[in-house]
Each structure stands twice: as structure tokens, then as C-alpha cells.
Scaffold this motif. Structure first.
Motif, PDB file in Angstrom:
ATOM      1  N   PRO A   1      38.676  34.142   9.640  1.00 20.95           N
ATOM      2  CA  PRO A   1      38.548  35.514   9.568  1.00 20.95           C
ATOM      3  C   PRO A   1      38.663  36.488   8.571  1.00 20.95           C
ATOM      4  N   GLU A   2      39.230  35.916   7.400  1.00 21.89           N
ATOM      5  CA  GLU A   2      39.518  36.554   6.240  1.00 21.89           C
ATOM      6  C   GLU A   2      38.518  36.106   5.255  1.00 21.89           C
ATOM      7  N   SER A   3      38.075  34.713   5.189  1.00 24.82           N
ATOM      8  CA  SER A   3      36.971  34.387   4.238  1.00 24.82           C
ATOM      9  C   SER A   3      35.657  34.642   4.810  1.00 24.82           C
ATOM     10  N   CYS A   4      35.122  34.795   6.089  1.00 23.80           N
ATOM     11  CA  CYS A   4      34.047  34.949   6.620  1.00 23.80           C
ATOM     12  C   CYS A   4      33.954  36.017   7.661  1.00 23.80           C
ATOM     13  N   PRO A   5      34.257  37.277   7.066  1.00 18.38           N
ATOM     14  CA  PRO A   5      34.284  38.338   8.262  1.00 18.38           C
ATOM     15  C   PRO A   5      33.316  38.712   8.995  1.00 18.38           C
ATOM     16  N   LYS A   6      32.016  38.334   8.449  1.00 18.72           N
ATOM     17  CA  LYS A   6      30.805  38.524   9.089  1.00 18.72           C
ATOM     18  C   LYS A   6      30.154  37.682  10.356  1.00 18.72           C
ATOM     19  N   ILE A   7      31.278  36.493  10.568  1.00 18.23           N
ATOM     20  CA  ILE A   7      30.451  35.490  11.043  1.00 18.23           C
ATOM     21  C   ILE A   7      30.027  35.924  12.527  1.00 18.23           C
ATOM     22  N   ARG A   8      28.882  35.461  13.058  1.00 20.30           N
ATOM     23  CA  ARG A   8      28.492  35.617  14.363  1.00 20.30           C
ATOM     24  C   ARG A   8      28.305  34.492  15.037  1.00 20.30           C
ATOM     25  N   HIS A   9      27.835  33.275  14.425  1.00 24.79           N
ATOM     26  CA  HIS A   9      27.794  32.115  15.269  1.00 24.79           C
ATOM     27  C   HIS A   9      28.714  30.798  14.557  1.00 24.79           C
ATOM     28  N   LEU A  10      29.399  30.367  15.466  1.00 23.03           N
ATOM     29  CA  LEU A  10      30.223  29.434  14.895  1.00 23.03           C
ATOM     30  C   LEU A  10      30.290  27.842  15.640  1.00 23.03           C
ATOM     31  N   TYR A  11      29.821  26.871  15.051  1.00 23.27           N
ATOM     32  CA  TYR A  11      29.547  25.515  15.748  1.00 23.27           C
ATOM     33  C   TYR A  11      30.633  24.698  15.471  1.00 23.27           C
ATOM     34  N   LEU A  12      31.327  24.100  16.509  1.00 26.10           N
ATOM     35  CA  LEU A  12      32.336  23.212  16.101  1.00 26.10           C
ATOM     36  C   LEU A  12      32.507  22.182  17.050  1.00 26.10           C
ATOM     37  N   GLU A  13      31.303  21.625  17.373  1.00 23.68           N
ATOM     38  CA  GLU A  13      31.275  20.653  18.265  1.00 23.68           C
ATOM     39  C   GLU A  13      31.886  19.218  17.851  1.00 23.68           C
ATOM     40  N   SER A  14      32.460  18.914  18.723  1.00 26.07           N
ATOM     41  CA  SER A  14      33.445  17.465  18.251  1.00 26.07           C
ATOM     42  C   SER A  14      34.089  17.594  17.329  1.00 26.07           C
ATOM     43  N   CYS A  15      34.969  18.683  17.137  1.00 28.30           N
ATOM     44  CA  CYS A  15      35.974  18.563  15.965  1.00 28.30           C
ATOM     45  C   CYS A  15      37.051  18.444  16.907  1.00 28.30           C
ATOM     46  N   LEU A  16      37.744  17.186  16.666  1.00 29.81           N
ATOM     47  CA  LEU A  16      38.749  16.842  17.567  1.00 29.81           C
ATOM     48  C   LEU A  16      40.052  17.231  17.388  1.00 29.81           C
ATOM     49  N   ASP A  17      40.401  18.041  16.184  1.00 29.96           N
ATOM     50  CA  ASP A  17      41.596  18.715  16.071  1.00 29.96           C
ATOM     51  C   ASP A  17      41.621  19.992  16.116  1.00 29.96           C
ATOM     52  N   ILE A  18      40.544  20.669  16.789  1.00 28.42           N
ATOM     53  CA  ILE A  18      40.718  22.287  17.137  1.00 28.42           C
ATOM     54  C   ILE A  18      41.435  22.443  18.583  1.00 28.42           C
ATOM     55  N   THR A  19      42.154  23.105  18.579  1.00 29.12           N
ATOM     56  CA  THR A  19      42.781  23.466  19.892  1.00 29.12           C
ATOM     57  C   THR A  19      42.633  25.005  20.234  1.00 29.12           C
ATOM     58  N   SER A  20      43.094  25.380  21.266  1.00 22.13           N
ATOM     59  CA  SER A  20      42.930  26.745  21.866  1.00 22.13           C
ATOM     60  C   SER A  20      43.912  27.755  20.976  1.00 22.13           C
ATOM     61  N   TYR A  21      44.923  27.351  20.406  1.00 20.76           N
ATOM     62  CA  TYR A  21      45.471  28.340  19.406  1.00 20.76           C
ATOM     63  C   TYR A  21      44.646  28.597  18.141  1.00 20.76           C
ATOM     64  N   GLY A  22      43.956  27.769  17.659  1.00 22.75           N
ATOM     65  CA  GLY A  22      43.130  27.855  16.625  1.00 22.75           C
ATOM     66  C   GLY A  22      41.994  28.851  16.883  1.00 22.75           C
ATOM     67  N   ILE A  23      41.245  28.592  18.043  1.00 24.95           N
ATOM     68  CA  ILE A  23      40.136  29.294  18.670  1.00 24.95           C
ATOM     69  C   ILE A  23      40.824  30.857  18.913  1.00 24.95           C
ATOM     70  N   GLU A  24      42.002  30.933  19.334  1.00 27.50           N
ATOM     71  CA  GLU A  24      42.440  32.329  19.496  1.00 27.50           C
ATOM     72  C   GLU A  24      42.454  33.317  18.274  1.00 27.50           C
ATOM     73  N   ASP A  25      42.921  32.541  17.248  1.00 31.52           N
ATOM     74  CA  ASP A  25      42.764  33.483  15.848  1.00 31.52           C
ATOM     75  C   ASP A  25      41.490  33.816  15.665  1.00 31.52           C
ATOM     76  N   VAL A  26      40.326  32.951  15.942  1.00 37.62           N
ATOM     77  CA  VAL A  26      39.127  33.116  15.553  1.00 37.62           C
ATOM     78  C   VAL A  26      38.352  34.478  16.311  1.00 37.62           C
ATOM     79  N   VAL A  27      38.653  34.208  17.729  1.00 39.78           N
ATOM     80  CA  VAL A  27      38.232  34.983  18.875  1.00 39.78           C
ATOM     81  C   VAL A  27      38.781  36.569  18.781  1.00 39.78           C
ATOM     82  N   ASN A  28      39.986  36.745  18.308  1.00 39.17           N
ATOM     83  CA  ASN A  28      40.459  37.679  18.235  1.00 39.17           C
ATOM     84  C   ASN A  28      40.305  38.760  16.913  1.00 39.17           C
TER      85      ASN A  28
END
Length: 324
Positions: A192-219
Motif C-alpha cells: 500500500p505504501e510502496s505502490c499506492p496506485k496499484i489496480r491489478h495484483l497477481y499472487l497465484e500460487s504464493c504459498l505463504d500468503i494468508t487472509s491477514y496479508g490480503i486484508e492489509d492490501v484490500v483495505n
């Protein structure tokens, strides 16, 4: 034959409106555009920027030609542009054979020095670059980093801390692909701080991603409207993502796991397997065609042709069949 008929070709090449339409029609034909560049100064000025805007790279020699000529000065003035590399807008290496072995820090660093206007960069599967080199080649080209809007890192092996440091240099990123990388919640927390203009984010098969991490991004990423979480087994908070109006791609589960917790994907492509194939690398490196010194018009050619390019220090050449 009337005067109007005999002067028709001259009228075409001296008419900016017609010439621009011709270039637009030939946009996908590099050989035709190259031919136009040889007709006149005006033809060159219209054709060369299009040829360099988004080069098609399938063979390593074409990539080496791009690297070696990006730092050459343009023989004809094109406004604010001084070097060929400044015309480059999209660098897509996904079709480049053997890039996992043959694209390295030295080649990309050399290319980036004169590619300040680059908008889109795809280094998929370029695994012959260490994390420290990855950081260095971007920190040495901050102007290019600020210009980038699309960045694709899928199937690379860079460390989380290196990816964090590089993304902090890219405030204008709109589209980011971290699929099949070591991306985790820690990395997501900095997006969010590094790429504030991001619109499209692809994280396919990133096995260490959890709902907690995604919450920060979508919020916090208010412009995010597309999120790919296919194959992310530790994500489940679909409701929160969709409540933000984000288009979510998610299959509801990660890879099928064996009894020991390992995935089928990791079994299929283990580090112990030489799945690239030694024979393939040998074929790619077999470039012993006859070389003829060429003029200062740089043309990348169609990648369906044979590669007859060789590079010496401070020189470049191509075979006359290069564009046939």
C-alpha cells in the motif's frame, strides 16, 4: 502518365497524415516498418519509434542486439530522445528461450541505463539473477523505476526483502505480478505504501500468503480492482475482498497436498531436475552464421528469422538476411 501519378509516392512520404496511417496499418509487421524506415528521413522518424516501442523477443541474439544498441545515439533527432533505448516502452521476456540461463544482471543493467521511459517490464523466469543484483540494477536506475507502470516477476527467486526494497522505488506501479514467487504477508504489508496506485495484483500460487496479508492490501489499496489468488491455500476471506468491489480470482483451495504436506507442483519441478534441458541451451547458443557489417539503422527484425548477429566491443552488425 500524368504528373500527379508520377509524384504519388512523393506525396505519400511528405504527407504526415497519410504516413501516420501507413505506420498504424503496418504496426505489427517489423519487416515492413523497417522497409519504411529506409525510404526517407521522414519514414525513418515514423517507423523507428514503433519498431523499438515493444520489440518481440524470442531468441537470445535478438535480446543481445537490443542490449548492445540501446546505448547508441540516434542518427536523426527525434525530439527529446537521444538514444535508441529511450524509445523502449515495453520489455517482455516471456517468449525468450533459455532466459532462465542467458538473461543476467550484466545484460539487464546495461539495457536499463538508457531505458528511462520504460513503462512495462516482464522478467518472468529470469532466475539467473541474484537478489542482491536484482536490487542493484534497479537502484542504479531510479528514473526508470519511477516510469514503470507494469512489473511482472512471476516464477523468479528473489528474496522477500529484495522485492520490498525494489517495489519501494516504483510509486507508479498499476499492475504487479508476483505469482509463483516467495511473496508473503510481510511483503504485502508494504505494497500500500510502496505502490499506492496499484489496480491489478497477481499472487497465484504464493504459498505463504494468508487472509491477514490480503486484508492489509484490500483495505489500504483504494484503487485495487483485480486480485488473483489462485492456488493460495491459506486465503479464505472472500467476503472481505468482494465487499471492496474487487474482482477476485480464487479456486477455493491451494495445490493438492501429499500426506507429508508437500505439493504436487514442487514434486513435478524440483530443483534437482534439469527441466530446461542441456540440448536446448546448446541449440540456443549455436550462432555461427556469416556476419556482414551493417549500417547505423538498428532493426530488431522478426524473431521467425535465423539469428545472424554477433557483438564485439563497441560494434554491432547483422546479416542482410536478418530482415528478409
Amino acid at each position: 502518365m500524368g504528373l500527379e501519378t508520377t509524384n504519388a509516392p512523393l506525396l505519400v512520404w511528405n504527407n504526415d497524415i497519410i504516413l501516420a496511417q501507413v505506420i498504424g496499418y503496418l504496426h505489427s509487421s517489423t519487416d515492413s516498418l523497417y522497409s519504411v524506415s529506409l525510404t526517407s528521413k521522414r519514414g525513418w522518424c515514423y517507423a523507428i519509434p514503433v519498431l523499438w516501442e515493444k520489440p518481440l523477443l524470442k531468441r537470445i541474439n535478438k535480446f543481445r542486439l537490443l542490449v548492445d544498441t540501446a546505448g547508441h545515439k540516434l542518427p536523426i533527432n527525434l525530439g527529446d530522445y537521444s538514444y535508441y533505448g529511450e524509445l523502449l516502452r515495453t520489455l517482455n521476456l516471456t517468449m525468450l528461450a533459455a532466459r532462465w540461463d542467458l538473461v543476467d544482471y550484466n545484460s539487464l543493467s546495461k539495457l536499463f541505463q538508457h531505458s528511462h521511459k520504460l513503462k512495462s517490464l516482464d522478467i518472468n523466469l529470469c532466475s539467473n539473477i541474484r537478489s542482491s543484483e536484482f536490487e542493484q540494477m534497479f537502484s542504479s536506475n531510479i528514473e526508470m523505476c519511477k516510469s514503470l507502470e507494469s512489473f511482472y516477476l512471476s516464477e523468479t527467486k528473489f528474496s522477500v526483502i529484495s522485492m520490498q526494497r525494489v517495489l519501494k522505488m516504483m510509486p507508479n506501479i498499476v499492475e504487479l505480478d508476483l505469482s509463483f514467487t516467495m511473496a508473503n504477508d510481510e511483503l504485502l504489508s508494504t505494497i500500500p505504501e510502496s505502490c499506492p496506485k496499484i489496480r491489478h495484483l497477481y499472487l497465484e500460487s504464493c504459498l505463504d500468503i494468508t487472509s491477514y496479508g490480503i486484508e492489509d492490501v484490500v483495505n489500504e489499496c483504494v484503487e485495487l480492482n483485480q486480485l488473483n489468488l489462485l492456488g493460495c491455500p491459506y486465503f479464505s476471506d472472500v467476503e472481505n475482498v468482494e465487499s471492496h468491489g474487487i474482482d477476485l480470482e480464487w479456486d477455493g483451495a491451494g495445490f493438492d497436498e501429499d500426506d507429508d504436506g508437500s505439493s504436487d507442483f514442487s514434486d513435478e519441478f524440483s530443483d534437482d531436475d534439469d527441466f530446461h534441458g542441456a540440448e536446448l541451451s546448446g541449440l540456443i547458443l549455436d550462432d555461427n552464421g556469416d556476419i556482414v557489417r551493417g549500417p547505423a539503422v538498428i532493426h530488431l527484425g522478426d524473431d521467425t528469422d535465423e539469428d545472424n548477429y554477433s557483438s564485439d566491443e563497441d560494434s554491432y552488425s547483422y546479416d542482410e538476411d536478418f530482415v528478409s
